[in-house]
Design a protein around this motif. Structure first.
Motif, PDB file in Angstrom:
ATOM      1  N   ASN A 172       0.825  -1.212   0.000  1.00 25.34           N
ATOM      2  CA  ASN A 172       0.000   0.000   0.000  1.00 25.34           C
ATOM      3  C   ASN A 172       0.863   1.268   0.000  1.00 25.34           C
ATOM      4  OD1 ASN A 172      -2.155  -1.810   0.274  1.00 25.34           O
ATOM      5  ND2 ASN A 172      -2.167  -1.627   2.497  1.00 25.34           N
ATOM      6  N   VAL A 173       1.674   1.382  -1.044  1.00 26.81           N
ATOM      7  CA  VAL A 173       2.601   2.501  -1.174  1.00 26.81           C
ATOM      8  C   VAL A 173       2.250   3.310  -2.417  1.00 26.81           C
ATOM      9  CG1 VAL A 173       5.018   3.170  -1.483  1.00 26.81           C
ATOM     10  CG2 VAL A 173       4.445   1.227  -0.002  1.00 26.81           C
ATOM     11  N   LYS A 174       2.225   4.633  -2.271  1.00 27.35           N
ATOM     12  CA  LYS A 174       2.039   5.545  -3.391  1.00 27.35           C
ATOM     13  C   LYS A 174       3.259   6.460  -3.505  1.00 27.35           C
ATOM     14  CE  LYS A 174      -3.022   5.756  -3.149  1.00 27.35           C
ATOM     15  NZ  LYS A 174      -4.207   6.659  -3.001  1.00 27.35           N
ATOM     16  N   VAL A 175       3.805   6.555  -4.721  1.00 26.70           N
ATOM     17  CA  VAL A 175       4.916   7.464  -4.997  1.00 26.70           C
ATOM     18  C   VAL A 175       4.507   8.333  -6.174  1.00 26.70           C
ATOM     19  CG1 VAL A 175       7.360   7.680  -5.566  1.00 26.70           C
ATOM     20  CG2 VAL A 175       6.572   5.714  -4.220  1.00 26.70           C
ATOM     21  N   PHE A 176       4.523   9.653  -6.025  1.00 26.22           N
ATOM     22  CA  PHE A 176       4.035  10.496  -7.103  1.00 26.22           C
ATOM     23  C   PHE A 176       4.667  11.889  -7.065  1.00 26.22           C
ATOM     24  CE2 PHE A 176       1.177  10.695  -3.492  1.00 26.22           C
ATOM     25  CZ  PHE A 176       0.810  12.030  -3.359  1.00 26.22           C
TER      26      PHE A 176
END
Length: 399
Positions: free
Chosen positions: A206-210
């Motif tokens: 559950n990782v978001k990179v943006f």
């Protein structure tokens, strides 16, 4: 109600309203107040630890402040939880590592471990002073160098706005972490600096990179085993080795990677574009992976699946077992390749790559004006074509 009683009520009401605004104000713990010099020459490690320990005991969601206008020299340090509440680390000043090789107790410089609700942001810079380590690696005097910033066994992490430069090895690693949002980072290292991945994610979910800009001497973002539900978007990548899933299956290990979605990214002047790489002899799977709305500008190998990955320093023997790659979706992937072969699907002899879908692909030669064209190669891959796909794959079939 009499006049005096009215006055008392008004005073109490004023106090209550003021308290609502100010009584719950989170405490701020400033590293300078705890003895940090911030002169770039004196080690401030102890002052940082004292500040952290005080903030970690606070139950009011405190802030640990690293103020602007200072350069703080730190040797190896671990900020350890659990803490009594969510904690905010505001990095407005600059943090630097020793400008030399230093004796290390672990493979990391700055570690945040076992913390829930950790928030790290600010306008500051984290400088790993990696050049001494790069020279050491180049001279073959040291085999391993430290990662700069390591987030270990944390939950619900937010990391944003900082600048990371010149790590000895990986700049930012997320390991055994559940729930993370990483955004608006700038990560830079020279193109020839070894193993300086921008962001590495492993054993995390559950990782978001943006919304980040990354240019290093290795992968802009790399995804290791034990990862699921990873979303990467709005990344400007280059120079470097592209965005990679893997390498997976090293030393005959088992890989588990699924639900990896990479979209709305631009890669410029990288050696690879979007890549999946596995070692021979591994096991497990990499599945449910998508690359959508990806643009390449002068990329050597824009689309790669390589199941014969081998580090240049290893003599890799042929092995029959492999990580199974299935359900990989490419859609609206466009741009230019600096090499003739723009798509390489080199799958295991034992396990073919299944469920590979390519839709609306258009990768031209960066030398298109000279009449150059691109081509694709594939081995033991089953590819379904949707829409217009250029270059055409010899192992494909129309849906």
């Amino acid at each position: 109600m009499g006049f005096v009683q009215s006055i008392v009520v008004l005073v109490l009401a004023s106090f209550v309203l003021g308290c609502l605004a100010d009584c719950n104000h989170n405490n701020v713990y400033n590293v300078v107040d705890n003895g940090a010099k911030g002169d770039g020459e004196t080690y401030d490690t102890d002052a940082f630890l004292d500040t952290w320990n005080a903030a970690c005991k606070d139950s009011t969601d405190p802030t640990m402040l690293i103020p602007s206008g200072f350069t703080f020299l730190l040797n190896q340090i671990i900020f350890k939880g659990p803490c009594n509440s969510n904690i905010h680390v505001q990095v407005d000043g600059n943090i630097v590592a020793p400008n030399k090789e230093w004796e290390k107790k672990a493979e990391h410089w700055i570690t945040f471990s076992e913390i829930n609700g950790l928030k790290i942001d600010g306008s500051g810079q984290v400088d790993g002073k990696g050049s001494a380590w790069w020279s050491c690696r180049g001279d073959k005097k040291c085999s391993k160098t430290p990662d700069a910033f390591f987030v270990l066994k944390c939950k619900d992490v937010q990391l944003s706005d900082l600048k990371f430069v010149n790590s000895p090895r990986k700049h930012l690693s997320l390991y055994d972490t559940v729930g993370a949002q990483v955004s608006r980072l700038t990560i830079k290292a020279p193109e020839d600096s070894p193993n300086t991945d921008g962001i590495h994610i492993q054993n995390s979910q559950n990782v978001k990179v943006f919304k980040s800009t990354i240019g290093t001497g290795d992968d802009c973002i790399s995804i290791g085993t034990g990862t699921s539900n990873i979303n990467i978007s709005q990344i400007l990548c280059g120079p470097g080795h592209g965005i990679s899933i893997g390498s997976l299956g090293e030393d005959e290990s088992e890989a588990k990677v699924e639900r990896i979605h990479i979209f709305n990214c631009r890669l410029s002047n990288t050696t690879n574009g979007v890549r999946i790489k596995t070692w021979q002899g591994g096991s497990g799977y990499a599945k449910d992976i998508s690359f959508i709305n990806i643009f390449f500008d002068f990329v050597e190998k824009p689309i790669v699946i390589n199941q014969y990955y081998c580090d240049d320093n290893d003599n890799c023997s042929n092995k029959t077992s492999s990580v199974q790659i299935t359900d990989v979706y490419y859609n609206n992937v466009k741009g230019s390749s600096s090499q003739e072969t723009a798509i390489i699907l080199d799958c295991s002899k034992t396990n073919s790559c299944n469920g590979i879908v390519m839709e609306n692909i258009n990768i031209k030669s960066a030398k298109d004006g000279d009449g150059k064209t691109t081509k694709a190669s594939c081995f033991n891959a089953e590819v379904i074509i949707k829409g217009d796909v250029k270059p055409r794959l010899p192992c494909s079939s129309d849906s």
